[in-house]
Design a protein around this motif. Structure first.
Motif, short mmCIF file in Angstrom:
data_model
loop_
_atom_site.label_atom_id
_atom_site.label_comp_id
_atom_site.label_asym_id
_atom_site.label_seq_id
_atom_site.Cartn_x
_atom_site.Cartn_y
_atom_site.Cartn_z
N LYS A 18 -14.00 -22.21 14.48
CA LYS A 18 -15.39 -22.01 14.12
C LYS A 18 -15.55 -22.35 12.64
O LYS A 18 -14.72 -21.97 11.82
CB LYS A 18 -15.81 -20.56 14.35
CG LYS A 18 -15.88 -20.18 15.82
CD LYS A 18 -16.36 -18.76 15.98
CE LYS A 18 -16.39 -18.40 17.46
NZ LYS A 18 -16.75 -16.99 17.67
N VAL A 19 -16.62 -23.07 12.33
CA VAL A 19 -16.91 -23.40 10.94
C VAL A 19 -17.23 -22.11 10.20
O VAL A 19 -17.95 -21.25 10.70
CB VAL A 19 -18.11 -24.39 10.85
CG1 VAL A 19 -18.47 -24.67 9.40
CG2 VAL A 19 -17.77 -25.67 11.58
N GLU A 21 -18.58 -19.37 7.29
CA GLU A 21 -19.92 -19.05 6.78
C GLU A 21 -20.25 -19.94 5.58
O GLU A 21 -19.43 -20.16 4.70
CB GLU A 21 -19.94 -17.57 6.35
CG GLU A 21 -21.25 -17.12 5.75
CD GLU A 21 -21.16 -15.72 5.15
OE1 GLU A 21 -22.12 -15.33 4.48
OE2 GLU A 21 -20.14 -15.05 5.35
N LYS A 22 -21.46 -20.44 5.57
CA LYS A 22 -21.90 -21.32 4.48
C LYS A 22 -22.13 -20.51 3.21
O LYS A 22 -22.73 -19.44 3.25
CB LYS A 22 -23.21 -22.03 4.84
CG LYS A 22 -23.00 -23.15 5.81
CD LYS A 22 -22.40 -24.31 5.10
CE LYS A 22 -22.07 -25.42 6.06
NZ LYS A 22 -21.01 -26.26 5.58
N SER A 118 -17.86 -29.60 3.91
CA SER A 118 -16.75 -29.08 4.70
C SER A 118 -16.33 -30.05 5.80
O SER A 118 -17.14 -30.46 6.62
CB SER A 118 -17.18 -27.74 5.33
OG SER A 118 -16.18 -27.24 6.17
N SER A 142 -12.34 -31.32 2.62
CA SER A 142 -13.49 -30.58 2.10
C SER A 142 -13.56 -30.75 0.58
O SER A 142 -12.52 -30.73 -0.08
CB SER A 142 -13.38 -29.10 2.45
OG SER A 142 -13.38 -28.93 3.86
N THR A 179 -18.71 -38.22 9.17
CA THR A 179 -19.38 -37.01 9.62
C THR A 179 -18.66 -35.81 9.03
O THR A 179 -17.66 -35.94 8.34
CB THR A 179 -19.43 -36.97 11.16
OG1 THR A 179 -20.19 -35.85 11.60
CG2 THR A 179 -18.04 -36.91 11.78
N ASP A 180 -19.16 -34.60 9.33
CA ASP A 180 -18.51 -33.40 8.79
C ASP A 180 -18.49 -32.29 9.83
O ASP A 180 -18.93 -32.47 10.97
CB ASP A 180 -19.18 -32.95 7.49
CG ASP A 180 -20.64 -32.54 7.67
OD1 ASP A 180 -21.02 -32.13 8.79
OD2 ASP A 180 -21.41 -32.62 6.70
N ASP A 181 -17.95 -31.13 9.43
CA ASP A 181 -17.82 -30.00 10.36
C ASP A 181 -19.16 -29.51 10.89
O ASP A 181 -19.23 -28.89 11.95
CB ASP A 181 -17.09 -28.82 9.69
CG ASP A 181 -15.60 -29.04 9.60
OD1 ASP A 181 -15.08 -29.93 10.31
OD2 ASP A 181 -14.93 -28.30 8.84
N ASP A 182 -20.22 -29.75 10.14
CA ASP A 182 -21.56 -29.33 10.58
C ASP A 182 -22.23 -30.35 11.49
O ASP A 182 -23.36 -30.13 11.93
CB ASP A 182 -22.46 -29.07 9.36
CG ASP A 182 -21.95 -27.91 8.52
OD1 ASP A 182 -21.48 -26.92 9.11
OD2 ASP A 182 -22.00 -28.00 7.28
N HIS A 184 -23.19 -33.36 10.58
CA HIS A 184 -24.07 -34.28 9.86
C HIS A 184 -23.42 -35.66 9.79
O HIS A 184 -22.23 -35.77 9.49
CB HIS A 184 -24.33 -33.80 8.43
CG HIS A 184 -25.13 -32.55 8.37
ND1 HIS A 184 -24.63 -31.36 7.88
CD2 HIS A 184 -26.40 -32.29 8.73
CE1 HIS A 184 -25.56 -30.44 7.95
NE2 HIS A 184 -26.64 -30.97 8.46
#
Length: 200
Positions: A18-19, A21-22, A118, A142, A179-182, A184
């Motif tokens: 799981k990514v 917390e931002k 990230s 990251s 791309t990234d973990d979110d 995007h």
């Protein structure tokens, strides 16, 4: 209708991951400042007290790919300056040449702005005559926003070998994505290359 390679350009996932917390850069900087192990972790991410680079508030991009390069031992690097107008559009119609069997490495120069990025990764799908012949995924990592001390990042990918033999020679089309973990997408583009018997 999905464009070339959309179904293939999906990053692999790890079951149960799981990514986190931002947090903002300021929150990371202040996080448990007395904790030595956490301070070492923040230093490994490049989080420092160096002044951040000025950012245009109207530019909402978090990651900007500045250039892509191809390194081949004994030859000049092939660099594509992505800040130059029209360079991305030329990639598909102007293939570059790789000699069969050559060992090469790709590299990317990029900058990060606004917040910590990230799990940046690079995905690539290669097709020949419409048939997928390869898929690569390279974890880049990251990164915090660039600073006056560290104005850009460079990532050199793992070395690879071009295929060789008469059947391998010819024209290839590829589609790539950062791309990234979110989830995007920071850059997506189509390009092409030719595998030849000798360098041209």
């Amino acid at each position: 209708m999905a464009s070339h390679g959309d179904d293939d350009l999906v990053a692999s996932t790890t079951a149960g991951f799981k990514v986190g917390e931002k947090k903002t850069l300021a929150e990371y900087t202040k996080l448990d400042q007395e904790d030595d192990s956490l301070n070492r972790w923040k230093a490994s991410l490049g989080i420092s007290n160096s002044p951040a680079l000025p950012v245009d508030p109207s530019d909402t991009r978090r990651c900007i790919i500045l250039s892509l390069g191809l390194e081949v031992e004994g030859r000049d690097d092939f660099i594509i300056n992505l800040t130059a107008p029209g360079e991305l559009e030329k990639l598909k119609s102007r293939p570059f040449t790789i000699k069969e069997g050559a060992t090469f490495r790709m590299k990317a120069v990029f900058k990060v702005q606004h917040e910590v990025l990230s799990g940046l990764k690079y995905l690539q799908v290669v097709k020949r005559n419409g048939i997928r012949v390869g898929k690569d995924e390279e974890m880049i990592g990251s990164y915090p926003p660039n600073t006056e001390e560290k104005r850009e990042y460079e990532k050199k990918f793992a070395q690879d070998d071009a295929p060789s033999g008469m059947m391998a020679r010819g024209h290839y089309n590829a589609v790539s994505k950062f791309t990234d973990d979110d989830g995007h997408t920071h850059l997506k583009f189509e390009w092409s290359f030719d595998i030849t018997k000798e360098w041209k």
